[in-house]
Enzyme design. Sequence first.
Site, PDB file in Angstrom:
ATOM      1  N   ARG A  52       0.825  -1.320  -0.204  1.00  0.00           N
ATOM      2  CA  ARG A  52      -0.008  -0.092  -0.147  1.00  0.00           C
ATOM      3  C   ARG A  52       0.875   1.409   0.163  1.00  0.00           C
ATOM      4  NH1 ARG A  52      -4.962  -1.865   3.821  1.00  0.00           N
ATOM      5  NH2 ARG A  52      -6.163  -2.683   2.247  1.00  0.00           N
ATOM      6  N   LYS A 215     -22.532 -14.859  -0.284  1.00  0.00           N
ATOM      7  CA  LYS A 215     -24.094 -14.719  -0.084  1.00  0.00           C
ATOM      8  C   LYS A 215     -24.700 -13.783  -1.187  1.00  0.00           C
ATOM      9  CE  LYS A 215     -23.886 -14.758   5.017  1.00  0.00           C
ATOM     10  NZ  LYS A 215     -24.096 -13.813   6.049  1.00  0.00           N
ATOM     11  N   GLY A 368     -12.824  -7.363  -2.062  1.00  0.00           N
ATOM     12  CA  GLY A 368     -11.417  -7.751  -1.207  1.00  0.00           C
ATOM     13  C   GLY A 368     -11.023  -9.326  -1.443  1.00  0.00           C
ATOM     14  N   GLY A 391     -14.761  -2.743   0.101  1.00  0.00           N
ATOM     15  CA  GLY A 391     -15.853  -2.251   0.194  1.00  0.00           C
ATOM     16  C   GLY A 391     -16.148  -1.129  -0.620  1.00  0.00           C
TER      17      GLY A 391
HETATM   18  P1  ADP Z   1     -15.510 -10.260  -2.176  1.00  0.00           P
HETATM   19  O1  ADP Z   1     -14.843  -9.959  -0.927  1.00  0.00           O
HETATM   20  O2  ADP Z   1     -14.776 -10.410  -3.198  1.00  0.00           O
HETATM   21  O3  ADP Z   1     -16.765  -9.188  -2.366  1.00  0.00           O
HETATM   22  P2  ADP Z   1     -17.131 -12.192  -0.850  1.00  0.00           P
HETATM   23  O4  ADP Z   1     -16.748 -11.451   0.548  1.00  0.00           O
HETATM   24  O5  ADP Z   1     -18.504 -11.908  -1.290  1.00  0.00           O
HETATM   25  O6  ADP Z   1     -16.339 -11.597  -2.149  1.00  0.00           O
HETATM   26  O7  ADP Z   1     -17.128 -13.638  -1.049  1.00  0.00           O
HETATM   27  C1  ADP Z   1     -16.026 -14.431  -0.830  1.00  0.00           C
HETATM   28  C2  ADP Z   1     -16.228 -15.594   0.081  1.00  0.00           C
HETATM   29  O8  ADP Z   1     -17.182 -16.501  -0.555  1.00  0.00           O
HETATM   30  C3  ADP Z   1     -14.964 -16.574   0.029  1.00  0.00           C
HETATM   31  O9  ADP Z   1     -14.604 -16.803   1.476  1.00  0.00           O
HETATM   32  C4  ADP Z   1     -15.488 -18.079  -0.527  1.00  0.00           C
HETATM   33  O10 ADP Z   1     -14.908 -19.033   0.263  1.00  0.00           O
HETATM   34  C5  ADP Z   1     -17.038 -17.940  -0.412  1.00  0.00           C
HETATM   35  N1  ADP Z   1     -17.821 -18.821  -1.209  1.00  0.00           N
HETATM   36  C6  ADP Z   1     -17.543 -18.979  -2.500  1.00  0.00           C
HETATM   37  N2  ADP Z   1     -18.524 -19.868  -3.063  1.00  0.00           N
HETATM   38  C7  ADP Z   1     -19.170 -20.346  -2.100  1.00  0.00           C
HETATM   39  C8  ADP Z   1     -19.840 -21.699  -1.841  1.00  0.00           C
HETATM   40  N3  ADP Z   1     -20.330 -22.260  -2.786  1.00  0.00           N
HETATM   41  N4  ADP Z   1     -20.230 -21.936  -0.598  1.00  0.00           N
HETATM   42  C9  ADP Z   1     -19.737 -21.397   0.467  1.00  0.00           C
HETATM   43  N5  ADP Z   1     -18.682 -20.226   0.396  1.00  0.00           N
HETATM   44  C10 ADP Z   1     -18.664 -19.907  -0.693  1.00  0.00           C
END
Ligand code: ADP
Length: 412
Positions: A52, A215, A368, A391
Amino acid sequence: MDSRLRGNDSREKKEIMNKKTIRDVDVQGKKVLVRVDFNVPLRDGVVADDGRIQAALPTINYLLDNGAALILCTHLGRPKSPADTQFALDPVAARLSELIHRPVQKMDEVVGDSVTAAAAKLGAGEVMLLENTRFEAGEKKNDPALAAKLAALADVYVNDAFGTAHRAHASTEGVARAMDGAAVAGFLMGKELEALGTAVSNPAHPYIAIMGGAKISDKIKLIDNLLGVADKILIGGGMANTFLRAMGYELGSSLVEADALAEAQRLLEQAPDRLILPVDVVVALEFKADAPATAVSAQNIPADQMALDIGPDTLTLFADALNGAKLVIWNGPMGVFEFPAFAKGTNALAQMLATAVDAGTEVIIGGGDSAAAVKNAGLSSKMSHVSTGGGASLELLEGKTLPGIAALDDKS
Ligand code: ADP
Ligand code: MG
């Protein structure tokens, strides 16, 4: 695309893309307060990863080369008070000094008499670093008194901390509003605004969004906004389960959000041809790194198994949908990428996108965990843009106004 959405787009365009940057102001002989994101990991009293700090060097070096006196400020971690001395910025100042080959005067306060006196004496080409902004209780409260004290230190304010732009804090929002002089974006901020702002307001088509992650409930606003601008949305990861369930499929023991089924149903009805869902998934008996993994049709998920990744037929389907895309936004891993057995879909998609970049597609990664997944696949440098703001990047793609950006000067 309907006109309602287009009207919204042009407003966003004005807000996001129309900000002044350091190229638009004269900094020669000026005192310049720069909000950076030096929220770096520390280990044994030294900076463990200076990524960073490196990312802010283009802005810092440009300002120094152009005759500015630099006052830098950042937060680090989540200190409760200045007594949390493990969050003091001395190790950061030491590392920054090595990187810019000049002394860095590290202050022991954020504002106060020592800072006011040192800032007054600071000359062109000199650098000082204020103490952790979160040592001041007024930082997170966006206290106008703290913002005014920060603004009083400088002639020009530069925000280069995109990752905190979604928070209205004294050093990100209040100070910009309190400036008598200019308040502008740094290079890192400018790069983020250009990449993500274009995706929100002025995207090239075909524009394909890819969504995943755990989610759907976290991301309904994001999907809604992307449906207004993108041609198709490819959906994988845990969030696909809730859509598949809403389509009437049995999901076994997969993560399904019962509370979000109605929203999933609504989105499916709203855009039946533009939401592309997995046709096969990789399932396992347990959420475990070494659980044996099998690919099955999305319509035949065994009752005792859970979907933890997208399958090979889905990758083929996604490859077809991506063919010829001009712009791709990706947020959310396709599976539980933290476990190698369930990282295949995510890694294969990252590889597919790297190849697309070579063929002229603009590929932007937001979020992230998504940035971590692309890094994990060794492909960060192949992408057109990997956002540094988790975020903040999602809020921007949702179409929200980020307070730290809104507070900067407009170009006209
Ligand atoms: P970002 O931070 O890029 O916005 P998210 O926080 O929404 O992404 O999602 C990342 C998480 O989603 C990871 O920890 C991953 O393990 C989880 N994940 C992805 N697919 C599944 C699944 N089929 N079941 C449970 N967890 C999942
Ligand atoms: Mg995440």
